[in-house]
Each structure stands twice: as C-alpha cells, then as structure tokens.
Design an enzyme around this catalytic site. Sequence first.
Site, PDB file in Angstrom:
ATOM      1  N   ASP A 181       0.838  -1.201   0.000  1.00  0.00           N
ATOM      2  CA  ASP A 181       0.000   0.000   0.000  1.00  0.00           C
ATOM      3  C   ASP A 181       0.875   1.254   0.000  1.00  0.00           C
ATOM      4  OD1 ASP A 181      -2.073  -1.705   0.059  1.00  0.00           O
ATOM      5  OD2 ASP A 181      -2.845  -1.117   2.033  1.00  0.00           O
ATOM      6  N   ALA A 182       1.982   1.195   0.753  1.00  0.00           N
ATOM      7  CA  ALA A 182       2.859   2.370   0.856  1.00  0.00           C
ATOM      8  C   ALA A 182       3.467   2.694  -0.507  1.00  0.00           C
ATOM      9  CB  ALA A 182       3.955   2.109   1.881  1.00  0.00           C
ATOM     10  N   LEU A 237     -34.523  -9.152 -14.733  1.00  0.00           N
ATOM     11  CA  LEU A 237     -34.601 -10.610 -14.819  1.00  0.00           C
ATOM     12  C   LEU A 237     -35.944 -11.138 -14.342  1.00  0.00           C
ATOM     13  CD1 LEU A 237     -31.108 -11.319 -13.260  1.00  0.00           C
ATOM     14  CD2 LEU A 237     -31.739 -11.814 -15.616  1.00  0.00           C
ATOM     15  N   GLU A 294     -24.351 -17.450 -12.245  1.00  0.00           N
ATOM     16  CA  GLU A 294     -23.711 -16.296 -11.601  1.00  0.00           C
ATOM     17  C   GLU A 294     -24.415 -16.014 -10.281  1.00  0.00           C
ATOM     18  OE1 GLU A 294     -24.410 -13.044 -14.344  1.00  0.00           O
ATOM     19  OE2 GLU A 294     -23.466 -14.110 -15.995  1.00  0.00           O
ATOM     20  N   LYS A 298     -26.392 -13.676  -7.775  1.00  0.00           N
ATOM     21  CA  LYS A 298     -27.228 -12.506  -8.054  1.00  0.00           C
ATOM     22  C   LYS A 298     -27.016 -11.449  -6.980  1.00  0.00           C
ATOM     23  CE  LYS A 298     -31.715 -10.739  -9.074  1.00  0.00           C
ATOM     24  NZ  LYS A 298     -31.652  -9.713  -8.048  1.00  0.00           N
ATOM     25  N   ASP A 352     -27.629  -7.812  -5.227  1.00  0.00           N
ATOM     26  CA  ASP A 352     -28.803  -6.964  -5.083  1.00  0.00           C
ATOM     27  C   ASP A 352     -28.329  -5.543  -4.830  1.00  0.00           C
ATOM     28  OD1 ASP A 352     -31.406  -6.325  -4.951  1.00  0.00           O
ATOM     29  OD2 ASP A 352     -31.678  -6.913  -2.865  1.00  0.00           O
ATOM     30  N   ARG A 374     -30.099   2.210 -14.580  1.00  0.00           N
ATOM     31  CA  ARG A 374     -31.040   1.538 -15.485  1.00  0.00           C
ATOM     32  C   ARG A 374     -32.301   2.365 -15.691  1.00  0.00           C
ATOM     33  NH1 ARG A 374     -32.595  -4.248 -14.095  1.00  0.00           N
ATOM     34  NH2 ARG A 374     -34.118  -3.349 -12.704  1.00  0.00           N
ATOM     35  N   GLU A 383     -23.580  -4.467 -11.726  1.00  0.00           N
ATOM     36  CA  GLU A 383     -24.289  -4.121 -10.498  1.00  0.00           C
ATOM     37  C   GLU A 383     -23.316  -3.405  -9.555  1.00  0.00           C
ATOM     38  OE1 GLU A 383     -27.372  -5.255 -10.845  1.00  0.00           O
ATOM     39  OE2 GLU A 383     -28.282  -5.152  -8.853  1.00  0.00           O
ATOM     40  N   TYR A 387     -21.673  -7.974 -15.610  1.00  0.00           N
ATOM     41  CA  TYR A 387     -22.266  -9.243 -16.035  1.00  0.00           C
ATOM     42  C   TYR A 387     -22.825  -9.225 -17.448  1.00  0.00           C
ATOM     43  CZ  TYR A 387     -26.321  -6.772 -14.081  1.00  0.00           C
ATOM     44  OH  TYR A 387     -27.259  -5.832 -13.770  1.00  0.00           O
ATOM     45  N   LYS A 419     -27.917 -18.171 -17.062  1.00  0.00           N
ATOM     46  CA  LYS A 419     -28.025 -17.565 -18.400  1.00  0.00           C
ATOM     47  C   LYS A 419     -27.612 -18.595 -19.430  1.00  0.00           C
ATOM     48  CE  LYS A 419     -27.042 -12.957 -16.731  1.00  0.00           C
ATOM     49  NZ  LYS A 419     -26.076 -11.881 -16.565  1.00  0.00           N
ATOM     50  N   LYS A 441     -34.257 -17.091  -6.926  1.00  0.00           N
ATOM     51  CA  LYS A 441     -34.106 -16.342  -5.681  1.00  0.00           C
ATOM     52  C   LYS A 441     -34.013 -17.266  -4.473  1.00  0.00           C
ATOM     53  CE  LYS A 441     -34.741 -12.213  -5.554  1.00  0.00           C
ATOM     54  NZ  LYS A 441     -35.604 -11.153  -5.999  1.00  0.00           N
ATOM     55  N   CYS A 485     -56.664   5.895  23.809  1.00  0.00           N
ATOM     56  CA  CYS A 485     -55.826   6.116  22.630  1.00  0.00           C
ATOM     57  C   CYS A 485     -54.458   6.669  23.056  1.00  0.00           C
ATOM     58  CB  CYS A 485     -56.525   7.105  21.687  1.00  0.00           C
ATOM     59  SG  CYS A 485     -55.468   7.677  20.351  1.00  0.00           S
ATOM     60  N   CYS A 527     -54.583  10.546  21.637  1.00  0.00           N
ATOM     61  CA  CYS A 527     -55.520  11.589  22.081  1.00  0.00           C
ATOM     62  C   CYS A 527     -56.229  11.222  23.382  1.00  0.00           C
ATOM     63  CB  CYS A 527     -56.548  11.881  20.986  1.00  0.00           C
ATOM     64  SG  CYS A 527     -57.778  10.582  20.808  1.00  0.00           S
ATOM     65  N   CYS A 576     -59.830   3.890  18.063  1.00  0.00           N
ATOM     66  CA  CYS A 576     -59.879   5.081  18.909  1.00  0.00           C
ATOM     67  C   CYS A 576     -61.193   5.779  18.583  1.00  0.00           C
ATOM     68  CB  CYS A 576     -58.702   5.985  18.564  1.00  0.00           C
ATOM     69  SG  CYS A 576     -58.929   7.698  19.024  1.00  0.00           S
ATOM     70  N   CYS A 633     -58.809  13.302  17.406  1.00  0.00           N
ATOM     71  CA  CYS A 633     -57.525  12.609  17.592  1.00  0.00           C
ATOM     72  C   CYS A 633     -56.509  13.118  16.559  1.00  0.00           C
ATOM     73  CB  CYS A 633     -57.722  11.107  17.425  1.00  0.00           C
ATOM     74  SG  CYS A 633     -56.176  10.197  17.504  1.00  0.00           S
TER      75      CYS A 633
HETATM   76  C1  9MJ Z   1     -27.151  -9.466 -10.885  1.00  0.00           C
HETATM   77  N1  9MJ Z   1     -28.005  -8.574 -10.397  1.00  0.00           N
HETATM   78  O1  9MJ Z   1     -26.279  -9.958 -10.191  1.00  0.00           O
HETATM   79  C2  9MJ Z   1     -27.974  -9.809 -14.292  1.00  0.00           C
HETATM   80  N2  9MJ Z   1     -27.294  -9.811 -12.275  1.00  0.00           N
HETATM   81  O2  9MJ Z   1     -28.491 -10.035 -16.644  1.00  0.00           O
HETATM   82  C3  9MJ Z   1     -26.581 -10.749 -12.974  1.00  0.00           C
HETATM   83  N3  9MJ Z   1     -28.159  -9.245 -13.111  1.00  0.00           N
HETATM   84  C4  9MJ Z   1     -28.709  -9.460 -15.480  1.00  0.00           C
HETATM   85  N4  9MJ Z   1     -27.006 -10.740 -14.233  1.00  0.00           N
HETATM   86  C5  9MJ Z   1     -29.343  -9.503 -17.543  1.00  0.00           C
HETATM   87  N5  9MJ Z   1     -25.623 -11.532 -12.467  1.00  0.00           N
HETATM   88  C6  9MJ Z   1     -30.109  -8.571 -16.923  1.00  0.00           C
HETATM   89  C7  9MJ Z   1     -29.708  -8.541 -15.600  1.00  0.00           C
END
Ligand code: 9MJ
Length: 693
Positions: A45-46, A95, A126, A128, A130, A149, A186, A238, A303, A327, A421, A424, A439, A445
């Site tokens: 790092d230095a 998606l 992959e 996902k 959020d 987006r 993302e 992605y 995919k 999910k 309440c 009031c 109430c 109130c």
């Molecule tokens: C996320 N959110 O991790 C897509 N995403 O592909 C991955 N989203 C995506 N792919 C096409 N891994 C539309 C969204």
Amino acid sequence: MTKKTGLSLNPLHKNEAEIQLEKLRQQINEHNYRYYVLDDPLISDAEYDQLFQKLNVLESEFPHLVTSDSPTQRVGAAPLKEFTKVQHEIPMLSLENAFNEQEIVNFDKRIHERLKSDAVIEYCCEPKLDGLAISIRYEKGILTQAATRGDGTTGEDVTHNIKTIKTIPLHLLGNNVPQVLEVRGEVFISKTGFKKLNQAALKKGEKIFANPRNAAAGSVRQLDSRITATRPLEVFFYGVGIVEGAQLPNQHSGILKFLSALGLRISTFLEVVQGTNACLAYYHKMMQQRDILPYEIDGVVYKINNIKEQEKLGFVSRAPRWAIAHKFPAQEVLTTIEAVEFQVGRTGALTPVARLKPVYVHGVTISNATLHNMDEIKRKDIHIRDTVMVRRAGDVIPEIISVVKEHRPPNASKIVLPKYCPICHSTIEHIEGEAVARCTGGLFCPAQRKETIKHFASRRAMDIEGLGDKLVEQLVDIKLISSVADIYDLTLQQLENLERMGKKSAQNLLEQLEKSKSTTFARFLYALGIREVGEATAKLLALHFKTLPALKAATEEELQSVSEIGPIVAAHIAHFFHEQHNCDVIGKLIKSGVHWEAVKENKHQPLLGKTFVITGTLPNMTRDEAKEKLEKLGGKVAGSVSTKTSYLIIGVDPGAKFKKAKELGIPILDANEFDVFLKKFQLHLSSLTAKSP
Ligand code: 9MJ
C-alpha cells in the site's frame, strides 16, 4: 513556470512531463486492476501511495495535462443541480424471478420448446447481487458515460459518481479495446463496507441505511460526487450493451472473460454447467456459501451460455427469455420483542407494532414487525420479551411467524389493548367479534386527523403535490391546520416561515393547492375518507348519484341499490353525511373553491365487463394513468390475478402476477401491445378526456 517540489524531477519539459504522467497513470491503473479486480496486489500500500502522490504532484505542476481518465479524478467534483437523462439504445433488461425448482425446470422446458431442440442446454451460473444496475460506456477505452437503469429505456447520468468507484477502471487495459463498449453490471456495497458506513453515520448522528442495496443506490444517485467518493462502492460486471469495433466471443462466459481482460471486474463464482440439475446444485452451493461471502446475494442467475441462442430467444417485457434469477427463500431470523406500540390509522384502527431487538437479515436491519391486531396476538400467543421468529419476504413489512415458547423469560408480559388512545386519550372501542379496535376520538384525535389530511392530499385523492406526509404532520403539530378544510386557508406568509420551506416551495405549494380545487366528484368523495369508501366505490357513487346533494339525501336503502354497495358500506356512508361536522367541512371546502364538472354518462364503454390487472412498470405511462384510461372505457382494474381477469398488462419487472396469469392461461399484453390495444379505442378515449369521472 513550474514549481519545484521534493518529489518531482522537475523542471521538466512539457512533453517529458506528458510521457512521465502517462507512465505513472498506466502503472497505477495496472496496480488498481491487480488490487481491486484480481485481488492480487504486486506492491505494498505504501508503494502504491507513493506512486499516487507522485502523480498528484506532477499533475498539480501541469494542470493542463490532467486527463479525465487519470486515477486522481476519482475524488468527486462539485455537486450537480440535477441528473440528466440517458437513453439506453439497447434496453437494460431486468430478470424474471423463480422461487422454486419447478419454475427452473419449466424455464428450461420453455427454452427447449422455443429453440426446438432436445439437446442439454449449457448455462452460465452467476451469483445474483442486489445493488443498483448500471451501464458504463467506454469510447476508445476511456470511460465517457455511466447511467442507471431507470425504467430500462431511460436512465440517469451518474458518470460523476461512478468515476469515484475504485473497482471501475477509468481507462480499459490492453491492446484489444473496442472502439465503443457499453458494459452492464451491479454496483453494491460489501457487508463490512455497509457496517462501517452505518457506524460512521451513527457517530455523526446521521440517518442509517436499512440495507446495503439502499446504501448503494443512495450513494450512486447523489448529486454531490464528493459524498459518493466516501462510500465503499464496488462493482461486478455481467453483460454488455453496445459494442463497436470488436468481435466478441460467442459465449456469455467468454464475453465475461473478455471483460475481465480489459480490467473490468467480474464475479469469481461463475460456473458453466450443463442442464438444470447442475444449475440447482450451483444454487445449493451458493446458498451455503452465502453467509461467508463478503457481500450480500439474494439468489443466483442462470443464463444460456450460447449467444446465438440468446439472440434467437430475445426478450419479453424487458426481461430476457434466456436468463432467470433463482431467488433464495424468504429469510427467517430469531430476535426478541422489546416493546409493543399501537399505531392509530385514519379510521382510528389500532395496529399493534412490535419493536424488535434489531437484527440484520441478509441485507436488511429489521427493528419492527406488524402484529396486525389483537386476535393475531392471541392466536400466536405473543408476549413482550418473547423470542420470536421473524420473516422478511421481499419488500413486505416483516411479520412474526412464531414464538419460541421455551425461551419465554419469567418477566414476559402480556400485550394488552390500551383502554385509551395513545395519542388523544379517547376511549378505545373493541366490538366483540371484530378484529379491529378503534380510537373513538374521531377527528379530535391528532393521529386520525393527520392520516385523514394525508389521505385527502394523496395522489389518487385531491392530488396536492408538495403536501407530503411530513409537512402534514408539521402543520397539524404546530396547529396551522386541524382539518382538511383548513388547508385552503394556508397563506404564503405562514408557509414560508415553516422550517425547511423556502419562498419558492411555499409559492409552489399554494399553486398546487389552487390547482387541486378543480377535481372530479369521484376523487372528492374518495378524498373525504368515508369508511369503506375506496376509489372504486367512490366512482360508483359519483356515477349513480351524480351530485353531492343527491348523495347526501340518499337513504341506506337507496345507497344499497347501487351495485356492489352492501349494508355495511351503506351504513358508513349514511352515518358520514349525518355528522354535522362532516357537512361543515364539505361546506367549507366548496366555499374555498373546490369544484368538479358535472358527471357525464358514459354510454359507450367498450371495455365494460372486462377486468384488467397491471403489473410491473409501464414505460410510457404511470399505472394510475393506465388505470384511468381503462376505467374511462368501462374496464375494471383489479389488484390480483384470478380466473376472472380478462387481461394482464405487464411492464418492466412483472412479479408473481405474471407467473400466475401464465399458469391460468390469461391473455397477457406487454407495454407495446397495450399501447396498440389502447389506440384501438383512441377515438373513443379522445371524446372522454374531460376531467370528469
Ligand atoms: C445481478 N443482479 O447480479 C444480471 N445480475 O443479466 C446478474 N443481473 C442481469 N445478471 C441480464 N448476475 C439482466 C440482468
């Protein structure tokens, strides 16, 4: 003239400086890539700091040689006034979601049918993330634009903020850089980054973020990039959008490798597998690793790996047919109830809310859960200080699913409905056999008053822009208003003296108040907040009785003659108009100038008898606008899909309704098809566009 400093080798000639600057930037970019993308630094790092310092000094000596892609340009710049819009030439897709294995099997089956192939399909799996989806454009390898987006077609220009993120190269690496390359990915905040961010916010007495996703989205959508620069944002890429001047690999996994070679960070958990069983194995593996990953994931994505097949499949309602998000299930955690408070709603209904010992559940801090009503408390046998299992599913309010009775401490106490309440102090009424306690303070109130006024001003009621919840609370607290009738008496002087309100905002609010006076009979009825009178009932009443005097004079029997109005609703309506203070409020509103056009009979209603459900975001109109258009044509808009649904209209990110409609075989219109559908009735619509119900 150049300034002499200890670090530089100056005086340098301009072109010598240019060469040295270029070399330093290249070195720093390489080290950034090794550190942030490959997680494999070559120097300490230095040593890195020394290189960076050298670049800083040299640039300060030759300010005209500072380039937009220099690593020093990540610190953030002066705040913007507003975001500019960016059109995505290639839409940014979202998606389709799946919540169980059967849905994945069905997805794979659909793919086989569409591709007319029996061969096992190769998927790229992959994690996902959020966070916030972004698209970044590189021209000749230099980052030129970054956009959110948005609705998939139009996003916001967040270049200034994205440039502060160290995992995003300002300059692509290597000799194989496309002329134009849009990359999609993302932006997110790691678990530790999130913790540190909130600890710092707590120390400074600032508001904390509920979860890493909000923190990431809030940080990217900052007008002041100096703030963004302090946020621990990261990225994974992605996919791609526009590509010019390069032939990309014909497999998704190959494209991701290509991106990585350019210095763009991709997930280290990618796996190419054959068929759905292998996808499901990946899902279970990632679910097990979820808690030890440094960042939150809410599922995995499969995919189709073959790009030609992806192209054949295309997309529907802004989600690709060639990908699906699997999910993870709703999360459940144990915590304890520290207290129970009762919230008072617009109609006086008391809702018990559990204050929980805050728990962090895969991305969200939960500190409250609804207990619904006293029956629910009894049924689940919930006590204060109990250890409880809390469930969070999507964006819904967390719920208590069960009590761990073995953990009940001796000092656990029963939850008792208050006699008075909490706001009031009027008595609480709990009718035998009814779930809800209320109430009895009515408009005495302050809680009910505030909620009534918020409802009156809301978008679907009188639609008073600028009169939001916080302002209503402030106005009631300082006693500038006490009923809906008072809001039209507000003056410029009163408003501009309020905390956090400037002259301009005060003037705007007065304009909006004036504008809201011109309304429809149905909106006005809905705005009054009569119990059990929602938007649909208000419309029926307006259409049936046409004038306020006629409605006021209606007996309960006459009210019940309106289809869909039963004895309970009729009793509430009649009771409302019997109360003198309600009539006084209405009188005052009309005296203030509230008015509406006479209700017209719509004889030609081609969609009469048809029920529509709308899901997802429509790109060309708000849901309310779509609803209004359909209703003007006689259609009914419902909230959930059933066998009675005539059409489902889907926008961007359709949810479970989309799935249900497919299962029930209900006709589905995407945004474009819906536009065409509406246009068919355009002639009819144009004769009905007057602002009347
Ligand atoms: C996320 N959110 O991790 C897509 N995403 O592909 C991955 N989203 C995506 N792919 C096409 N891994 C539309 C969204």
